[in-house]
Scaffold this active site. Structure first.
Site, PDB file in Angstrom:
ATOM      1  N   GLU A  49     -25.362 -54.790  38.090  1.00  0.00           N
ATOM      2  CA  GLU A  49     -24.837 -52.866  38.972  1.00  0.00           C
ATOM      3  C   GLU A  49     -25.456 -52.157  39.178  1.00  0.00           C
ATOM      4  O   GLU A  49     -25.922 -51.601  38.670  1.00  0.00           O
ATOM      5  CB  GLU A  49     -23.730 -53.372  38.244  1.00  0.00           C
ATOM      6  N   GLU A  61     -12.982 -49.557  39.642  1.00  0.00           N
ATOM      7  CA  GLU A  61     -13.088 -48.338  39.238  1.00  0.00           C
ATOM      8  C   GLU A  61     -12.082 -47.227  38.905  1.00  0.00           C
ATOM      9  O   GLU A  61     -11.549 -47.796  37.977  1.00  0.00           O
ATOM     10  CB  GLU A  61     -14.464 -47.772  39.450  1.00  0.00           C
ATOM     11  N   GLU A 104     -19.232 -54.286  32.585  1.00  0.00           N
ATOM     12  CA  GLU A 104     -18.029 -55.150  32.318  1.00  0.00           C
ATOM     13  C   GLU A 104     -18.545 -57.009  32.993  1.00  0.00           C
ATOM     14  O   GLU A 104     -17.121 -57.389  31.860  1.00  0.00           O
ATOM     15  CB  GLU A 104     -17.004 -54.808  33.412  1.00  0.00           C
ATOM     16  N   GLY A 159     -22.623 -45.332  31.241  1.00  0.00           N
ATOM     17  CA  GLY A 159     -22.322 -46.125  29.747  1.00  0.00           C
ATOM     18  C   GLY A 159     -22.148 -47.475  29.072  1.00  0.00           C
ATOM     19  O   GLY A 159     -22.220 -47.541  28.362  1.00  0.00           O
ATOM     20  N   GLU A 161     -13.515 -52.031  29.408  1.00  0.00           N
ATOM     21  CA  GLU A 161     -14.598 -52.748  29.984  1.00  0.00           C
ATOM     22  C   GLU A 161     -13.179 -53.958  29.661  1.00  0.00           C
ATOM     23  O   GLU A 161     -13.838 -54.736  30.645  1.00  0.00           O
ATOM     24  CB  GLU A 161     -15.779 -52.324  29.441  1.00  0.00           C
ATOM     25  N   HIS A 169     -11.663 -54.850  32.785  1.00  0.00           N
ATOM     26  CA  HIS A 169     -12.091 -54.552  33.939  1.00  0.00           C
ATOM     27  C   HIS A 169     -12.028 -56.047  33.571  1.00  0.00           C
ATOM     28  O   HIS A 169     -12.571 -57.080  35.188  1.00  0.00           O
ATOM     29  CB  HIS A 169     -13.537 -54.182  33.904  1.00  0.00           C
TER      30      HIS A 169
END
Length: 853
Positions: free
Chosen positions: A129, A327, A271, A268, A305, A308
């Protein structure tokens, strides 16, 4: 004469065109090798419009790829049958289905950008991503091309764990000491959700039992030395899965769900469907190595996550301009989850404080952008607090305006109607509107207009009529063009209190035009109004409270946010009251704080939040020209006054809250910060540091020791490093504490750079050092342009290694318009010099150019 820079890499939202083809199935065979990984890609492509004779397809690639062969329907193409357009392949396909096979190689060991497949601490891992898949193979690397993946991984048995998305189908041994694993994801997904991991990893295992009784196998993988710090992450995952079932009726759709801890990671966590990759800083937690905030953070990120899985994976975004679709909705869901697991008032205040300290300045600065912008210079630069945190507040607006029941109806319709599709924020709005026809037609302006709205409120009380009039006006000026923008729906939650603190009424009104007036009848005496309760909208409130009104709200408000906000407003009113003496300022704040000592025994966790003075960045953001020296002098004077006036009560709080639980530690360490601002109590800092066994108390004592500049601070820093040098996350913290030292000098930085643990290759370490320096506003003002130049030099060095990380470090330069002269001109010159640097990345160039254009 101003400098002018041009950028030919602008991308426009309105240029979007849907793909004219489909890819039903993608088969990947990846033969892993640190230097030469072979990737074989097979897929069947078909035109959507069956009436066209031929159509062009762009297969995205990068300079990381070495193309070996490409074949269509078994026939290998020569170089005249396709076009290289920069790094992409352009191919003309004729009508009907065609099977494409591509073989290429990549070198994971040289991938310092950490995008695509790379190596972290001896482990193969990936991050795709937003556009990392093009660093793996040639394929339409866009989120609206969704396909089912079957992935075969082959590697040396030195990498015993082989993971990818979905469910494990088959695994076994091969010749030459190699082995394989085949993973299949039953759900179509875009390229950015693809992931692989291969390494010598340990794991812990558990199960989640779904409502129908079927199990989901859960595993958390990490390096052997870190595996004992993964238990809390597993518990958090199980909590999140259960919560999503109960709150939204969303059930895990895979039989395997894996999490992997990675040392080197740009963000961080990620997902990826069924295979979440986590920065180690976001997943490893034990009382000895993580503080109480870290535990909450791990629980939040693990929840984020997992959530998601539906809001981002099952339903994904059509294009990167709509990043907020997945998000912000998922951040909102994360906030709701943590609000049920932790103290709801503490969580709400922390979320708002973070928004106002970081996003509000961004929203008013040169990098301001709409939650859904119309143009981008770099896709990576849309990953901002505006997209995430402001976007989450917009999702919360739906719930505030429609109520929880109305929001849940609209959310359920969204899931049902768009499952398996790539959609936009407009589609989410339409789902909400379909279930709630009263939803305002101008709501979508929240996504298209940049900047932070201002709500100006005024009240008039007419005792003869027993009538209170509340006037509300909204203003929004584009921070770049300075144009006045259109009014948006702004829910204003409010309450009326008597002068004695009795709650008279509480309601929510949605301001939809530039100005509206509310009239309250049968009000016997002039009330005190509390506005924007719960932070009902992401706006700046302009209302002139008196000191007495604020003191009443501090004492009697029942809404957590508004109680906290009343104290913050009182502090602000004092700090910016230039006609008051320091003694007067200190006494007013002291009088407001005095009742809170008893409140600490009723609600210690929230009282600790109340007594936390906000980050200086929030106050500086309210100044036209930053004056950190004035601000720091006032803050230190007030803190020492409050510490001295109530030293016996602070010491009692410190002594009374010695239990081994988070809320006790919260109030105890607030007391420690105040009491140790007085020299005679600074002995408590090394005492707590050396006698504690949990990281909350150790870290609090160490940070205070550095900030108070006590004689023992260097010995404490040396001890910390000696104790925790084998824990990378704690060494990041060790660096960060030193870089946030108000007394930071260039000589201190030179020693840091020479330290053997210093590296520019790890994003966490870079953020802990360069990022922390950039947040040290006092040192930046004190040292001046040489410190800005140091940051600039580091950013350019990092840009050669990892442009994604480098572009995120420009924050101190975004404040340049509010710096005093001559520093402002000196910093602008530094920025222009950076822009002229050879081989500067597009990511970094885009950020810097927007600051000075």
């Amino acid at each position: 004469m101003p400098f002018t820079y041009t950028n030919d890499h602008q991308i426009y939202r309105l240029d979007y065109t849907a793909p004219n083809f489909t890819v039903e199935q993608l088969a990947l065979e990846i033969d892993l090798d640190p230097v030469s990984t072979k990737v074989t890609t097979r897929f069947v492509i078909d035109a959507i419009d069956q009436n066209i004779d031929e159509y062009e397809v762009r297969l995205h690639g990068s300079n990381e790829l070495l193309l070996a062969t490409i074949a269509i329907d078994g026939q290998q193409l020569d170089s005249s049958e396709f076009i290289f357009d920069e790094n992409d392949l352009l191919i003309i396909f004729t009508q009907g289905q065609h099977t494409v096979e591509i073989i290429n190689t990549i070198n994971p060991s040289t991938n310092t950008e950490l995008s695509g497949i790379y190596i972290s601490n001896g482990m193969f891992c990936s991050d795709c991503e937003p556009q990392g898949f093009r660093n793996i193979t040639y394929f339409p690397d866009r989120p609206d091309v969704m396909t089912r993946y079957r992935v075969t991984l082959r590697a040396d048995q030195a990498y015993p764990v082989l993971l990818s998305n979905g469910n494990l189908i088959e695994e076994g041994l091969l010749e030459n000491n190699r082995h394989y694993a085949i993973w299949e994801d039953p759900f179509p997904k875009p390229t950015y959700l693809f992931a692989i991991v291969a390494g010598n990893l340990a794991y812990i295992e558990d199960q989640h039992i779904r409502p129908n009784g079927s199990p989901v196998q859960l595993r958390v993988y990490a390096d052997q030395k870190d595996i004992d710090r993964c238990d809390f992450a597993m518990k958090s995952l199980k909590k999140a899965m259960k919560w999503d079932e109960e709150r939204f009726g969303l059930i895990c759709d895979l039989d395997f769900y894996n999490i992997v801890a990675v040392d080197d990671f740009n963000g961080g966590a990620m997902e990826n469907k069924g295979l979440n990759l986590f920065n180690t800083s976001c997943i490893l937690a034990s009382p000895e190595t993580a503080n109480d905030d870290d535990f909450t953070f791990v629980e939040a990120v693990v929840g984020h996550e997992y959530f998601h899985n539906w809001t981002g994976n099952r339903i994904t975004l059509r294009d990167w301009f709509n990043l907020s679709l997945k998000e912000s909705l998922t951040v909102f869901r994360e906030q709701e989850f943590i609000g049920t697991e932790e103290h709801p008032g503490v969580r709400r205040v922390q979320d708002v404080n973070y928004l106002r300290t970081h996003q509000f300045p961004d929203d008013q600065g040169p990098l301001s952008h709409a939650v859904r912008p119309d143009t981008l210079g770099s896709i990576e630069n849309i990953y901002t607090t505006t997209t995430y945190e402001k976007g989450a507040e917009i999702i919360r607006l739906y719930q505030t305006i429609l109520g929880k029941e109305g929001f849940d109806r609209g959310f359920a319709r969204y899931i049902k109607e768009f499952d398996g599709q790539a959609v936009t924020v407009d589609d989410f709005y339409q789902a909400m509107k379909a279930e709630n026809p009263r939803l305002f037609d101008n709501f979508m302006l929240w996504y298209s207009q940049r900047g932070t709205p201002i709500v100006k409120a005024s009240t008039e009380y007419h005792p003869d009529k027993k009538e209170l009039r509340l006037s509300l006006k909204q203003y929004l000026f584009d921070p770049v063009t300075k144009e006045s923008k259109q009014p948006m729906p702004i829910p204003v939650s409010y309450a009326l209190f008597s002068q004695d603190g009795e709650l008279l009424l509480e309601e929510t009104f949605t301001l939809t035009t530039h100005q509206q007036c509310l009239v309250f009848h049968n009000i016997d005496a002039e009330p005190i109004i509390s506005l924007l309760r719960g932070f009902s909208a992401p706006v700046m409130l302009d209302y002139d409270y008196s000191f007495r009104e604020l003191q009443t709200l501090i004492a009697y408000e029942t809404d957590y946010f508004s109680k906290w906000e009343a104290l913050q407003n009182l502090i602000l009113k004092v700090i910016f009251a230039r006609d008051m003496t320091l003694d007067q300022m200190s006494e007013i704040i002291g009088n407001a704080v005095e009742p809170l000592f008893d409140y600490a025994y009723e609600d210690p966790a929230f009282c600790a939040q109340l007594l936390t003075i906000p980050d200086e960045g929030y106050y500086l953001g309210l100044m036209e020209v930053e004056d950190i020296f004035y601000l720091r002098n006032i803050r230190q004077t007030i803190v020492r006054y409050v510490a001295s006036r109530f030293q016996d009560r602070w010491l009692k709080l410190y002594q009374d809250f010695q239990k081994d639980d988070a809320e006790s530690r919260a109030i105890k360490n607030i007391a420690l910060k105040f009491i140790t601002s007085l020299e005679e109590y600074q002995y408590l800092l090394p005492e707590q540091y050396y006698q504690s066994s949990n990281m909350t108390d150790i870290g609090s004592a160490l940070k205070c020791a550095v900030w108070q500049d006590i004689p023992e601070k260097q010995a404490m820093l040396d001890d910390f490093y000696e104790r925790y040098q084998h824990y990378s996350t704690l060494i990041d913290r060790w660096f960060s504490v030193q870089e946030s030292d108000p007394n930071l000098t260039l000589d201190m930085l030179d020693k840091i750079v020479e330290h053997p643990a210093f590296t520019r290759n790890n994003p966490n370490r870079v953020r802990a050092i360069v990022g922390a320096v950039g947040k040290n506003r006092y040192a930046l003002a004190k040292v001046g342009s040489p410190l800005y130049q140091w940051i600039a030099n580091e950013i350019l060095e990092i840009d050669r290694i990892n442009s994604i990380t480098a572009a995120k470090l420009v924050t101190p330069f975004t404040k340049v318009a509010r710096l005093q002269e001559p520093l402002q001109s000196e910093v602008i010159e530094i920025i222009h010099t950076m822009l002229k640097a050879p081989n500067i990345s597009n990511n970094l160039f885009d950020q810097l150019k927007r600051i000075v254009q």
